[in-house]
Design a protein around this motif. Structure first.
Motif, PDB file in Angstrom:
ATOM      1  N   ALA A  78       4.890  -6.626   6.843  1.00 45.87           N
ATOM      2  CA  ALA A  78       4.046  -5.991   5.835  1.00 45.87           C
ATOM      3  C   ALA A  78       2.920  -6.940   5.446  1.00 45.87           C
ATOM      4  CB  ALA A  78       4.870  -5.590   4.618  1.00 45.87           C
ATOM      5  N   GLU A  79       1.929  -6.402   4.723  1.00 45.99           N
ATOM      6  CA  GLU A  79       0.729  -7.188   4.404  1.00 45.99           C
ATOM      7  C   GLU A  79       0.720  -7.725   2.985  1.00 45.99           C
ATOM      8  OE1 GLU A  79      -2.634  -4.815   6.828  1.00 45.99           O
ATOM      9  OE2 GLU A  79      -1.397  -3.603   5.455  1.00 45.99           O
ATOM     10  N   ALA A  80       1.555  -7.196   2.121  1.00 43.94           N
ATOM     11  CA  ALA A  80       1.596  -7.648   0.728  1.00 43.94           C
ATOM     12  C   ALA A  80       2.951  -7.317   0.125  1.00 43.94           C
ATOM     13  CB  ALA A  80       0.478  -6.988  -0.089  1.00 43.94           C
ATOM     14  N   ILE A  81       3.241  -7.965  -0.992  1.00 46.11           N
ATOM     15  CA  ILE A  81       4.483  -7.743  -1.741  1.00 46.11           C
ATOM     16  C   ILE A  81       4.123  -7.122  -3.084  1.00 46.11           C
ATOM     17  CG2 ILE A  81       6.494  -8.828  -2.822  1.00 46.11           C
ATOM     18  CD1 ILE A  81       6.069 -11.174  -0.797  1.00 46.11           C
ATOM     19  N   VAL A  82       4.699  -5.967  -3.375  1.00 47.00           N
ATOM     20  CA  VAL A  82       4.479  -5.292  -4.659  1.00 47.00           C
ATOM     21  C   VAL A  82       5.786  -5.341  -5.437  1.00 47.00           C
ATOM     22  CG1 VAL A  82       3.914  -3.121  -5.809  1.00 47.00           C
ATOM     23  CG2 VAL A  82       2.719  -3.779  -3.703  1.00 47.00           C
ATOM     24  N   ALA A 176      -8.361  -4.167  -1.092  1.00 47.60           N
ATOM     25  CA  ALA A 176      -8.110  -5.424  -0.387  1.00 47.60           C
ATOM     26  C   ALA A 176      -7.758  -5.205   1.081  1.00 47.60           C
ATOM     27  CB  ALA A 176      -6.984  -6.186  -1.082  1.00 47.60           C
ATOM     28  N   GLY A 177      -7.803  -3.954   1.530  1.00 49.08           N
ATOM     29  CA  GLY A 177      -7.493  -3.652   2.922  1.00 49.08           C
ATOM     30  C   GLY A 177      -6.011  -3.631   3.234  1.00 49.08           C
ATOM     31  N   ILE A 178      -5.167  -3.482   2.204  1.00 53.56           N
ATOM     32  CA  ILE A 178      -3.706  -3.475   2.378  1.00 53.56           C
ATOM     33  C   ILE A 178      -3.228  -2.049   2.607  1.00 53.56           C
ATOM     34  CG2 ILE A 178      -1.481  -4.035   1.342  1.00 53.56           C
ATOM     35  CD1 ILE A 178      -3.175  -6.494   1.923  1.00 53.56           C
ATOM     36  N   ARG A 179      -2.447  -1.843   3.655  1.00 53.91           N
ATOM     37  CA  ARG A 179      -1.897  -0.521   3.950  1.00 53.91           C
ATOM     38  C   ARG A 179      -0.368  -0.517   4.024  1.00 53.91           C
ATOM     39  NH1 ARG A 179      -6.017   0.647   2.470  1.00 53.91           N
ATOM     40  NH2 ARG A 179      -7.679   1.944   3.376  1.00 53.91           N
ATOM     41  N   ARG A 180       0.223  -1.652   4.326  1.00 55.17           N
ATOM     42  CA  ARG A 180       1.684  -1.734   4.491  1.00 55.17           C
ATOM     43  C   ARG A 180       2.228  -2.779   3.527  1.00 55.17           C
ATOM     44  NH1 ARG A 180       5.745  -0.342   8.082  1.00 55.17           N
ATOM     45  NH2 ARG A 180       7.297  -1.915   8.620  1.00 55.17           N
ATOM     46  N   ILE A 181       3.200  -2.376   2.707  1.00 53.83           N
ATOM     47  CA  ILE A 181       3.689  -3.260   1.643  1.00 53.83           C
ATOM     48  C   ILE A 181       5.206  -3.391   1.661  1.00 53.83           C
ATOM     49  CG2 ILE A 181       1.755  -2.720   0.113  1.00 53.83           C
ATOM     50  CD1 ILE A 181       3.755  -0.873  -1.451  1.00 53.83           C
ATOM     51  N   TYR A 182       5.676  -4.543   1.191  1.00 52.25           N
ATOM     52  CA  TYR A 182       7.063  -4.676   0.767  1.00 52.25           C
ATOM     53  C   TYR A 182       7.120  -4.182  -0.675  1.00 52.25           C
ATOM     54  CZ  TYR A 182       7.747  -7.964   4.658  1.00 52.25           C
ATOM     55  OH  TYR A 182       7.812  -8.546   5.887  1.00 52.25           O
ATOM     56  N   LEU A 183       7.987  -3.253  -0.960  1.00 50.77           N
ATOM     57  CA  LEU A 183       8.130  -2.735  -2.322  1.00 50.77           C
ATOM     58  C   LEU A 183       9.420  -3.287  -2.917  1.00 50.77           C
ATOM     59  CD1 LEU A 183       6.825  -0.939  -4.449  1.00 50.77           C
ATOM     60  CD2 LEU A 183       8.162   0.984  -3.554  1.00 50.77           C
ATOM     61  N   GLU A 198       4.195   6.225  -1.114  1.00 57.38           N
ATOM     62  CA  GLU A 198       3.801   6.902   0.122  1.00 57.38           C
ATOM     63  C   GLU A 198       2.814   8.031  -0.163  1.00 57.38           C
ATOM     64  OE1 GLU A 198       7.728   6.074   2.911  1.00 57.38           O
ATOM     65  OE2 GLU A 198       7.611   7.931   1.743  1.00 57.38           O
ATOM     66  N   ARG A 199       2.953   8.690  -1.292  1.00 57.67           N
ATOM     67  CA  ARG A 199       1.999   9.736  -1.694  1.00 57.67           C
ATOM     68  C   ARG A 199       0.586   9.180  -1.814  1.00 57.67           C
ATOM     69  NH1 ARG A 199       3.704  14.217  -5.379  1.00 57.67           N
ATOM     70  NH2 ARG A 199       1.960  13.555  -6.658  1.00 57.67           N
ATOM     71  N   GLU A 200       0.502   7.888  -2.135  1.00 59.35           N
ATOM     72  CA  GLU A 200      -0.798   7.237  -2.289  1.00 59.35           C
ATOM     73  C   GLU A 200      -1.334   6.679  -0.974  1.00 59.35           C
ATOM     74  OE1 GLU A 200      -2.457   7.405  -5.108  1.00 59.35           O
ATOM     75  OE2 GLU A 200      -0.780   8.495  -6.028  1.00 59.35           O
ATOM     76  N   ASP A 203       2.136   2.550   3.484  1.00 60.58           N
ATOM     77  CA  ASP A 203       3.333   2.447   4.317  1.00 60.58           C
ATOM     78  C   ASP A 203       4.278   1.473   3.627  1.00 60.58           C
ATOM     79  OD1 ASP A 203       5.169   2.561   6.317  1.00 60.58           O
ATOM     80  OD2 ASP A 203       3.986   1.447   7.789  1.00 60.58           O
ATOM     81  N   VAL A 204       5.483   1.921   3.308  1.00 60.64           N
ATOM     82  CA  VAL A 204       6.388   1.150   2.457  1.00 60.64           C
ATOM     83  C   VAL A 204       7.562   0.586   3.252  1.00 60.64           C
ATOM     84  CG1 VAL A 204       7.934   1.233   0.461  1.00 60.64           C
ATOM     85  CG2 VAL A 204       5.763   2.497   0.423  1.00 60.64           C
ATOM     86  N   VAL A 205       7.779  -0.714   3.079  1.00 61.73           N
ATOM     87  CA  VAL A 205       8.989  -1.376   3.582  1.00 61.73           C
ATOM     88  C   VAL A 205       9.874  -1.644   2.367  1.00 61.73           C
ATOM     89  CG1 VAL A 205       9.951  -3.361   4.786  1.00 61.73           C
ATOM     90  CG2 VAL A 205       7.713  -2.457   5.469  1.00 61.73           C
ATOM     91  N   PRO A 206      11.021  -0.963   2.216  1.00 58.41           N
ATOM     92  CA  PRO A 206      11.862  -1.163   1.036  1.00 58.41           C
ATOM     93  C   PRO A 206      12.429  -2.578   0.983  1.00 58.41           C
ATOM     94  CG  PRO A 206      12.472   0.837   2.228  1.00 58.41           C
ATOM     95  CD  PRO A 206      11.560   0.063   3.123  1.00 58.41           C
ATOM     96  N   ALA A 207      12.289  -3.218  -0.169  1.00 58.14           N
ATOM     97  CA  ALA A 207      12.831  -4.567  -0.383  1.00 58.14           C
ATOM     98  C   ALA A 207      13.657  -4.526  -1.659  1.00 58.14           C
ATOM     99  CB  ALA A 207      11.710  -5.596  -0.468  1.00 58.14           C
TER     100      ALA A 207
END
Length: 249
Positions: A78-82, A176-183, A198-200, A203-207
């Motif tokens: 993923a590209e960022a951590i939320v 910031a160009g982020i499309r795939r995140i660790y949630l 995902e509605r927004e 692409d979500v990677v569950p964490a």
């Protein structure tokens, strides 16, 4: 006062334990003179339900129905951590009397910090507050940076619920160009949070964190406890939230 927030939390309290079971029992007392059998049944049902929801055996299995699988150690794409906020303590005298995060948010921050050290991905924290209350996002950033030594790149501080976490965080990430995140959130909260992000268009990677065990059954799993009733309330809150979000669309 933020009336939307007030009424949402007021009705949630009515539907969650222990108050929901106590309301059933109280209605039973009111019915005793009118319809004794109905009254006795409601009292018994309310107290029995409260007892069941207070046992670790029942509460852990309720939470287990919501748990997502743990993040694999090898999944670092993923590209960022939320990190989602989980609430605050409005007054913490041991920290000078100001607001601080509660135990749920701390658990999420700790796992988010661990994930950052494994991946090096930038962090966004998200959490607002009702009007006039301390705002969660900046407090989360302060604790991550000053106590965990982990930098926070973005702070979202307007959201009041999970849906708004996603709505207000996604523009920051897209810019910031982020499309795939660790949630990052509790494993039992992610089934409600993932569809919102995902509605927004993310692409979500569950964490997930905060897993409960349903393996070995012990005698004390059937002894009521305050922690068990809290966990049952978390589980029912999530199921009600899932249903409500689907109704609202």
């Amino acid at each position: 006062m933020d009336w939307s927030w007030f009424f949402t939390n007021f009705f949630a309290a009515l539907l969650l334990p222990p108050l929901n079971m106590l309301i059933i029992a109280a209605f039973g007392f009111w019915q005793l003179k009118i319809r004794p059998r109905v009254g006795i049944g409601l009292i018994a049902g309310g107290l029995f339900g409260l007892g069941l929801l207070s046992t670790p055996y029942v509460s852990s299995r309720l939470l287990a129905t919501l748990q997502v699988p743990p993040l694999p150690n090898s999944d670092h794409d993923a590209e960022a951590i939320v990190i989602l906020g989980g609430g605050i303590r409005s007054s913490a005298p041991e920290y000078g009397g100001g607001a601080t995060i509660n135990a749920r948010t701390l658990e999420r921050l700790r796992y988010g910090a661990s994930l950052y050290r494994k991946t090096g991905k930038p962090i966004l924290v998200t959490g607002g507050a009702p009007v006039g209350a301390p705002v969660e996002g900046p407090i989360m950033r302060s604790i991550l940076e000053n106590e965990f030594g982990v930098p926070v790149r973005w702070v979202e501080s307007r959201s009041r619920n999970t849906r708004e976490n996603a709505q207000f965080s996604s523009p920051i990430l897209r810019q910031a160009g982020i499309r795939r995140i660790y949630l990052v959130s509790h494993c039992w909260h992610l089934p409600r949070a993932i569809p919102e992000f995902e509605r927004e268009g993310l692409d979500v990677v569950p964490a997930g964190t905060g897993y409960v065990s349903t393996g070995r059954v012990r005698l004390f799993d059937f002894v009521p406890s305050y922690l068990a009733i809290t966990n049952s309330a978390f589980a029912l809150h999530e199921w009600i939230g899932l249903a409500w979000y689907r109704i609202r669309g």
